[in-house]
Structure formats: C-alpha cells, structure tokens
Design an enzyme around this catalytic site. Structure first.
Site, PDB file in Angstrom:
ATOM      1  NE  ARG A  61      29.296  17.395  -1.033  1.00  8.73           N
ATOM      2  CZ  ARG A  61      28.522  17.010  -2.023  1.00  8.73           C
ATOM      3  NH1 ARG A  61      28.894  16.024  -2.824  1.00  8.73           N
ATOM      4  NH2 ARG A  61      27.359  17.600  -2.241  1.00  8.73           N
ATOM      5  CE  LYS A 201      28.369  16.271   3.692  1.00  8.64           C
ATOM      6  NZ  LYS A 201      27.245  16.081   4.643  1.00  8.64           N
ATOM      7  CG  HIS A 220      22.635  15.205   4.527  1.00  6.12           C
ATOM      8  ND1 HIS A 220      22.405  15.921   3.378  1.00  6.12           N
ATOM      9  CD2 HIS A 220      23.646  15.853   5.157  1.00  6.12           C
ATOM     10  CE1 HIS A 220      23.226  16.954   3.310  1.00  6.12           C
ATOM     11  NE2 HIS A 220      23.980  16.939   4.383  1.00  6.12           N
ATOM     12  CB  SER A 238      24.201  22.533   0.834  1.00  2.00           C
ATOM     13  OG  SER A 238      24.971  23.679   1.111  1.00  2.00           O
ATOM     14  CE  LYS A 242      21.939  19.406   6.789  1.00  2.38           C
ATOM     15  NZ  LYS A 242      22.305  20.125   5.575  1.00  2.38           N
ATOM     16  CB  THR A 243      23.785  24.881  10.192  1.00  3.54           C
ATOM     17  OG1 THR A 243      24.429  23.739   9.596  1.00  3.54           O
ATOM     18  CG2 THR A 243      24.665  25.414  11.310  1.00  3.54           C
ATOM     19  CG  ASP A 257      26.021  17.878   7.622  1.00  6.33           C
ATOM     20  OD1 ASP A 257      25.009  18.188   6.971  1.00  6.33           O
ATOM     21  OD2 ASP A 257      27.050  17.454   7.078  1.00  6.33           O
ATOM     22  NE  ARG A 323      29.837  24.451   3.353  1.00  8.27           N
ATOM     23  CZ  ARG A 323      28.781  23.695   3.530  1.00  8.27           C
ATOM     24  NH1 ARG A 323      28.367  23.413   4.759  1.00  8.27           N
ATOM     25  NH2 ARG A 323      28.108  23.216   2.499  1.00  8.27           N
TER      26      ARG A 323
END
Length: 537
Positions: A61, A201, A220, A238, A242-243, A257, A323
């Site tokens: 981003r 996003k 988030h 990131s 989390k994932t 997410d 990704r």
C-alpha cells in the site's frame, strides 16, 4: 459500447459518468476473468492453477498517497492528524480526469457487498482496468447471489485505474500515485498503483468511517469460533500471525482480516482471505498452502519457476510482501455465513523484535484499551531499506492507515464491548525471545499454539500469574507443555543488565508514543501504561 455479463439494466456504466468506453464486462466469474487476464498478459498461470500477477513498483500500500475529501460532513468527523486532506474542488478535478482517462478503455465491473451482516452491509461497485483486479476484488468482498444483482444500487463506488497518473499541482496530492476517498459521495479513486490491496483496504476504510456512528465496532482482526460457540478475535498488524493463528483446524474460521462487532455478534466484512505467502510451506500451514495452489486463487508477486511454473514461496526477490487471495471457502473449516457470536477472548498480537515481551500476558480492560490504542509491533533488519536494528512501530488500533476517526472512538467502543460481554483479553508476542532480533530466536510457533489452546479451553485462567515489573500486566508462571523460562523473558537472556536496558528502552517508547492519547482517555487507561516498578530496579 459493448456490455457483457449479468447486471441491472437500469444501472449502466454511464451512471457514474463514464463516456466512450470500448466495453464494460459486468460481474464476470473466475473462468472469464482468467481468460481476459491471460489474453492481455496481465498475469500468468501457475502449475496448480492460480493466476499469478506482478504489481511493479508498488508491492504494498501507499499510505502517504491516500487523501480524504475535507468538506462540511467530514470536517469534524475525520482524524485529520492521520489523514491527508484534499478539497472538494481538487477531488472533482481528479474525478473528471479519471473519467477522461477511462475513455476508449475496456473496464471490468463487479457489484459486491462489504459485510456478512445484512443489517450492516454496504453495496459496493468496483470498476477496474485489469481483469485480475476484478477477480481479486470479487474474491475479497462478499458475492451476491445472481438474483440479487437486479436492482443493485451501489452505496460506494471504487474506480481503479493503474494507468492513471495524478497531477500533484492540480489534484492537491503528493505524487502521481493517488488513493482519494470521498466519504460524502461514496467514491474512491485509485491511480498509478497495481497493488490490489488498495481496493480491499478502501472498503475497510469506508466501513471504519460509517459503522461507529451506528454503534458497531470495525476491527482489523481475524476471527474463529469453537464447537461450543466461543468466538476469538486476533488483532494484529501485518506479519504478526492473524491469518496463521486463526486458521485452526479444530475451529471454524470466520475470517482472516476485517470484522465488525454488532449487537448480534461478530461478522466478517469480506468473502476471501489475503494471506502473506513468504516462506509458506505445506508442513507449517497446510490449509493456506493448499488454497494458494489452486484455480481461483490470485498470487501477487510470487516468483514462479520459469519452466515448471511452480510457485517458489521462499523467494522474496520481488518483495517480502508476497500474497495469496482466495475465497474463504477454500479453507476447509471456513464459516459459510461469516458470522459468529460475541467473542469470549481477544488476542492482541505483537511481533516484538526486542525480545522483551513475554509469549503471553493477561490484560485488564484498561490495559487492553492501552495496548489497542498503542498497536505495537516492530520492524526487523532486512524488511525495509535502511533498517539495520529493530525499530518499534506503533499503529493505533492495529490499523492506523484505515482508521479515519480518532482512535479514541474505536478504543471506547471496544472497551465498552469488552465490559458488556466480560471478554478476556491477552497480549501474545510472536516475535523474539532469548535476545533481540539477530541474537535471540523467533518465538516457537508450537509455544504460541500451546498457549492459545490454554486460552481457548479456559485452563490458562486458573494458572498462577506474576506481575511483570516493566509493563504491569499478568504473566503465567507455568503452563503445561511450555518451558518455564520462556514465560519469563529475562531468564532467557545471557546478560541480565542488557535485558533490563532493552526493557526500559521499550517502556520509554510506549510512553512517548502514548503521550498523544493522554487527553483522550480516562485515568484508568492512563494508569495502565508501562511503568518500571521497584522490582525491576
């Protein structure tokens, strides 16, 4: 103008103001989008059937190129210290230049939902220049049934034109790259970036703006739920896990997410997962690895073997931020509804590269709000140009770039919800132990999973705890299956004086960062800040 695909005949492309388009392809499914992407050499095919695209200069981003329209409606609502501003006139000039740039182009349009809870969902229309971008956003948002496309009237419209270059002098922006958000008109314009995550996003940012006014907490975080209906949320920036940690084969994955927390419970904003794949392996993350190697998945900046077309997930030559975007149902135990009850546990993930934080700590509600507003993790050497030593990163609410309102809005909402539902809160360090990055070792994933299991089955609540002398939170002294010393970070360091110095340094970073929130929180939260106790003297 050629139009293909299923759409509402009353809502043609000209409703946005487009003119002289060569074609508009409406709501195409994966096979058609694959064909367009491959025909125009936007992407390649991997050996497993994934569509593989490279994003060029932008492999992540561009938060400094994101701007919000400052008008009467947003003037007193947006946290302008965190948001670049452009005027209504500058946005209108940008809008007209986007429409002009789109002339004679073929666009792909998708009509989608943001939010699994129908009472909170927004209707989103996304126009893209690339077919693979259309597949990406179709994968990441929630897909209506075909019958629901009749009469679809968008509340938010995104136009994504990587070929468009902004004019800083004319449009009031920083560079040729632009992400311009107009909350009042419900429009987002994205130019000069092929990084598909900007679209995803942008929807998150929009929901973060509108939902708090409805008393709904946007988050988030990832979420999963056990067989007994015990929902768990995983907040984190990131790379903190989390994932990975929410993809538990013993629990149902709600999402990886972005979620909302309403009076009815937790709901996913999305219909897909956007997993980091650098160093992905079938042994460590079998579900994500399998999902990343099949038809319908988009691999972003993943290097392929030039002959066999097998993805090399260990190769970060294009970027460390590789990704995979895939539909949520590619994960075998994913929720079909994207909804669950209110959480029983909240996990706040941090990757502490200083090797100071314990692998887990129990937080009071005030401490939870403190760490939520702090949003701490750390960058390590090699992840960004010029980073030679660990650097603390504080991203408030674990997602500052996507939070248009003041952090206290989200913090107060979360604390009220934690109190209302009696949620247990935990800080989990997935970073380093036995020393800082380059000296110590990464926290073993087995340790983290063992501790999370103890949280989820309730056994950790009955453990004995000590009070950490630097941060004031409670840390278990013994957990079955976890070596005792790792629970007390200082014991894993060879030099105790060096540990003390590093811990004090991190405490001072927390205190310095939180100074800007002091006037926006009550005494309980201010008192929850780290303060080195006499025990550490």
């Amino acid at each position: 103008m050629l139009e293909t695909g299923h759409r509402n005949s009353a809502c043609g492309a000209d409703t946005f103001g487009f003119k002289h388009l060569t074609a508009v392809h409406w709501n195409l499914l994966a096979p058609d989008l694959y064909e367009h992407a491959l025909e125009h050499r936007e992407a390649r095919l991997s050996s497993g059937g994934a569509l593989v695209a490279e994003t060029g200069a932008h492999t992540g981003r561009s938060p400094k190129d994101k701007f919000v329209v400052r008008d009467a409606a947003t003037e007193n609502e947006v946290w302008w210290d965190n948001s670049g501003a452009i005027t209504e006139a500058q946005f209108e000039a940008l809008h007209q230049d986007f429409l002009k740039a789109a002339e004679d182009k073929t666009l792909f349009a998708q009509d989608l939902y943001g939010g699994a809870d129908p009472s909170c969902a927004i209707k989103v229309r996304v126009y893209t220049e690339f077919a693979w971008h259309s597949l990406f956003i179709r994968t990441m948002l929630r897909r209506p049934e075909r019958a629901e496309l009749d009469g679809f009237a968008p509340e938010m419209t995104i136009v994504d034109l990587p070929s468009f270059k902004a004019d800083p002098a004319r449009h009031g922006v920083r560079s040729e790259t632009v992400i311009a958000v107009n909350f009042t008109k419900g429009i987002v314009l994205i130019g000069n970036s092929s990084y598909a995550g900007e679209m995803k996003k942008s929807v998150f940012t929009f929901l973060n703006y509108i939902l708090p006014k409805k008393g709904i907490m946007p988050m988030h975080c990832s979420a999963n739920v056990g067989k007994d209906g015990d929902t768990c949320l995983f907040f984190g920036l990131s790379g903190t896990g989390k994932t990975t940690l929410s993809a538990d084969p013993q629990r149902t994955l709600v999402g990886d997410d972005e979620h909302g927390w309403s009076p009815e419970g937790v709901f996913n904003f999305e219909g897909g997962c956007y997993a980091k794949t650098i160093r992905l392996s079938a042994e460590a993350e079998p579900e994500i690895f399998s999902a990343s190697n099949r038809f319908g998945t988009i691999l972003e900046n993943v290097v392929l073997d030039p002959i066999a077309r097998v993805p090399d997930f260990d190769d970060g030559g294009l970027t460390e931020n590789t990704r995979a975007a895939y539909p949520l149902d590619f994960i075998p135990n994913a929720s079909a509804t994207g909804r669950a009850g209110p959480p029983k546990n909240i996990i706040m993930l941090t990757c502490d590269a200083f090797g100071v934080l314990p692998p887990i700590a129990r937080l009071t509600p005030a401490q939870a709000m403190y760490h939520f507003l702090s949003g701490y993790t750390a960058k390590v050497a090699g992840t960004e140009k010029g980073v030679k030593d660990p650097e603390a990163t504080f991203s408030t609410c674990f997602g500052a770039p996507f939070m248009p309102r003041h952090p206290s809005v989200y913090g107060n909402l979360l604390r009220d919800l934690i109190a209302r539902y009696g949620v247990d809160c935990w800080l989990v360090n997935t970073g380093w132990t036995s020393g800082k990055f380059g000296v110590g070792r990464r926290m073993p994933i087995k340790v983290t999973r063992t501790l999370l299991t103890a949280v989820l089955d309730g056994s950790l609540k009955t453990a004995s705890f000590r009070t950490d002398p630097y941060f004031g939170f409670e840390v278990p002294t013994a957990v079955p299956g976890v070596e005792t010393d790792i629970l007390c970070p200082s014991k894993t360091w060879a030099d105790q004086a060096e540990f003390d110095a590093m811990a004090r340094k991190l405490v001072s970073m927390f205190q310095e960062n939180f100074a800007k929130f002091e006037d926006h929180v009550d005494a309980a939260v201010r008192d929850a800040r780290p303060q080195v106790s006499l025990a550490a003297e």
